[in-house]
Design an enzyme around this catalytic site. Structure first.
Site, PDB file in Angstrom:
ATOM      1  N   ASN A 162      54.950  27.917  -5.819  1.00  0.00           N
ATOM      2  CA  ASN A 162      54.888  27.552  -7.235  1.00  0.00           C
ATOM      3  C   ASN A 162      56.280  27.346  -7.813  1.00  0.00           C
ATOM      4  O   ASN A 162      57.223  28.047  -7.455  1.00  0.00           O
ATOM      5  CB  ASN A 162      54.153  28.637  -8.022  1.00  0.00           C
ATOM      6  CG  ASN A 162      52.719  28.806  -7.550  1.00  0.00           C
ATOM      7  OD1 ASN A 162      52.201  27.915  -6.877  1.00  0.00           O
ATOM      8  ND2 ASN A 162      52.100  29.917  -7.882  1.00  0.00           N
ATOM      9  N   ASN A 202      41.432  34.236  -2.337  1.00  0.00           N
ATOM     10  CA  ASN A 202      41.342  32.891  -2.915  1.00  0.00           C
ATOM     11  C   ASN A 202      40.009  32.748  -3.650  1.00  0.00           C
ATOM     12  O   ASN A 202      39.046  33.457  -3.368  1.00  0.00           O
ATOM     13  CB  ASN A 202      41.444  31.831  -1.808  1.00  0.00           C
ATOM     14  CG  ASN A 202      41.991  30.506  -2.312  1.00  0.00           C
ATOM     15  OD1 ASN A 202      43.019  30.477  -2.992  1.00  0.00           O
ATOM     16  ND2 ASN A 202      41.320  29.418  -1.995  1.00  0.00           N
ATOM     17  N   HIS A 225      59.425  25.730  -2.795  1.00  0.00           N
ATOM     18  CA  HIS A 225      59.290  24.359  -3.307  1.00  0.00           C
ATOM     19  C   HIS A 225      60.132  24.118  -4.567  1.00  0.00           C
ATOM     20  O   HIS A 225      59.868  23.175  -5.301  1.00  0.00           O
ATOM     21  CB  HIS A 225      57.816  24.030  -3.599  1.00  0.00           C
ATOM     22  CG  HIS A 225      56.989  23.881  -2.340  1.00  0.00           C
ATOM     23  ND1 HIS A 225      55.615  23.819  -2.352  1.00  0.00           N
ATOM     24  CD2 HIS A 225      57.351  23.763  -1.042  1.00  0.00           C
ATOM     25  CE1 HIS A 225      55.166  23.690  -1.100  1.00  0.00           C
ATOM     26  NE2 HIS A 225      56.199  23.662  -0.292  1.00  0.00           N
TER      27      HIS A 225
HETATM   28  N1  APR Z   1      42.249  32.626  -8.311  1.00  0.00           N
HETATM   29  C1  APR Z   1      42.466  32.441  -6.975  1.00  0.00           C
HETATM   30  N2  APR Z   1      42.489  31.230  -6.395  1.00  0.00           N
HETATM   31  C2  APR Z   1      42.344  30.159  -7.189  1.00  0.00           C
HETATM   32  C3  APR Z   1      42.121  30.267  -8.580  1.00  0.00           C
HETATM   33  C4  APR Z   1      42.069  31.571  -9.140  1.00  0.00           C
HETATM   34  N3  APR Z   1      41.873  31.790 -10.449  1.00  0.00           N
HETATM   35  N4  APR Z   1      41.987  29.009  -9.093  1.00  0.00           N
HETATM   36  C5  APR Z   1      42.105  28.160  -8.068  1.00  0.00           C
HETATM   37  N5  APR Z   1      42.311  28.843  -6.913  1.00  0.00           N
HETATM   38  C6  APR Z   1      42.494  28.312  -5.553  1.00  0.00           C
HETATM   39  C7  APR Z   1      41.763  27.020  -5.284  1.00  0.00           C
HETATM   40  O1  APR Z   1      40.464  27.304  -4.833  1.00  0.00           O
HETATM   41  C8  APR Z   1      42.640  26.396  -4.208  1.00  0.00           C
HETATM   42  O2  APR Z   1      42.225  26.807  -2.911  1.00  0.00           O
HETATM   43  O3  APR Z   1      43.866  28.021  -5.416  1.00  0.00           O
HETATM   44  C9  APR Z   1      44.041  26.958  -4.486  1.00  0.00           C
HETATM   45  C10 APR Z   1      45.013  25.973  -5.089  1.00  0.00           C
HETATM   46  O4  APR Z   1      45.253  24.970  -4.157  1.00  0.00           O
HETATM   47  P1  APR Z   1      46.241  23.747  -4.461  1.00  0.00           P
HETATM   48  O5  APR Z   1      45.923  23.180  -5.795  1.00  0.00           O
HETATM   49  O6  APR Z   1      46.204  22.862  -3.287  1.00  0.00           O
HETATM   50  O7  APR Z   1      47.684  24.430  -4.609  1.00  0.00           O
HETATM   51  P2  APR Z   1      48.710  24.887  -3.501  1.00  0.00           P
HETATM   52  O8  APR Z   1      48.012  25.372  -2.289  1.00  0.00           O
HETATM   53  O9  APR Z   1      49.690  25.781  -4.170  1.00  0.00           O
HETATM   54  O10 APR Z   1      49.453  23.526  -3.167  1.00  0.00           O
HETATM   55  C11 APR Z   1      50.505  23.549  -2.246  1.00  0.00           C
HETATM   56  O11 APR Z   1      51.080  21.263  -2.635  1.00  0.00           O
HETATM   57  O12 APR Z   1      51.239  19.611  -4.250  1.00  0.00           O
HETATM   58  C12 APR Z   1      51.950  20.472  -3.426  1.00  0.00           C
HETATM   59  O13 APR Z   1      54.112  21.294  -3.699  1.00  0.00           O
HETATM   60  C13 APR Z   1      52.814  21.392  -4.230  1.00  0.00           C
HETATM   61  O14 APR Z   1      53.246  23.726  -3.951  1.00  0.00           O
HETATM   62  C14 APR Z   1      52.233  22.746  -3.952  1.00  0.00           C
HETATM   63  C15 APR Z   1      51.589  22.573  -2.602  1.00  0.00           C
END
Ligand code: APR
Length: 236
Positions: free
Chosen positions: A95, A204, A112
């Protein structure tokens, strides 16, 4: 398999899901857009070269959103863990917000980059930045107008990978929180840690692409799962 209470070295990976309940949007919504922009428009070096003004405005908005957001109980719980856990601990976050730090954690690594940091491409200096970059401010260090968001875009190398792999190799517990497991190299950390003998736990909202790689997956909102898990680790 080690008992939770015997952990001496914990590595935690966090993703957008831990900040979702603070009002910051996750990335992989059904529409494939990030805040209504295609990701390759706002999160690649090519997108920046094509339209720097759009990309600067985009991150100016993200910076303002981060400043307006507050840590939620999941960030606060990890801050509590960081202050009270006597063993080694590293929070590796994908994040760009500073909610872990404002939740009280100090052992945080932003692989990142950070929304509240500006990077001068002329002199390589990094500056804490809470204002905007779209008007092209001069770098406080060298005076050149060459600052971009200090964000790792697709196609760029995440920060401090050596430190992360060292920590994964030493971990006896690896915990992934709120990440979809869609973006490498972070998506591969679970296998790295497991290969070195760590127990692996996923917290998650829903099953992720990597769920089958974990010893245990707990499903639910981070604001509930994380404080409960921290209590377990601290043995209360
Ligand atoms: N509590 C727990 N998990 C959650 C919640 C919540 N309240 N809300 C959403 N999620 C989960 C979703 O189900 C999903 O699996 O968090 C995850 C978020 O996934 P992404 O949106 O893909 O985010 P992330 O994994 O951080 O992305 C990785 O991708 O775009 C690039 O550089 C950016 O750092 C980012 C990287």
């Amino acid at each position: 398999m080690r008992a939770m209470s015997s952990n001496r070295n914990i590595v935690i990976l966090t993703g957008a899901g831990i900040s979702a309940e603070s009002g910051l949007k996750t990335f992989r919504a059904e529409d494939g857009l990030w805040e209504s922009h295609p990701v390759d428009q706002v999160a690649t070096p090519e997108g920046f070269a094509r339209d720097p003004d759009l990309v600067q405005r985009f991150y100016d908005e993200r910076r303002a959103q981060v400043l307006a957001a507050s840590p939620n109980p999941a960030h606060m719980a990890l801050g509590h863990l960081d202050r009270h856990f006597a063993g080694e601990l590293l929070i590796v976050t994908q994040n760009i917000d500073d909610l872990h730090e404002r939740g009280g954690a100090s052992r945080v690594l932003h692989m990142h980059g950070e929304a509240l940091s500006a990077w001068c491409r002329a002199c390589d200096a990094r500056h804490r930045w809470t204002g905007t970059l779209r008007e092209g401010p001069a770098c406080p260090a060298c005076g050149e107008v060459a600052m971009r968001p200090d964000i790792v875009w697709f196609g760029e190398m995440p920060y401090r990978m050596d430190e992360i792999f060292d920590a994964l190799a030493r971990a006896d517990l690896f915990v992934s929180i709120g990440t979809s497991g869609a973006v490498y190299p972070a998506a591969g950390f679970v296998q790295q840690a497991a290969a070195h003998g760590a127990r692996t736990l996923e917290l998650n909202l829903e099953e992720s692409l990597g769920s089958r790689n974990f010893d245990e997956t707990r499903l639910g909102p981070a604001s509930e799962l994380v404080p409960r898990w921290v209590e377990e680790v601290l043995g209360r």
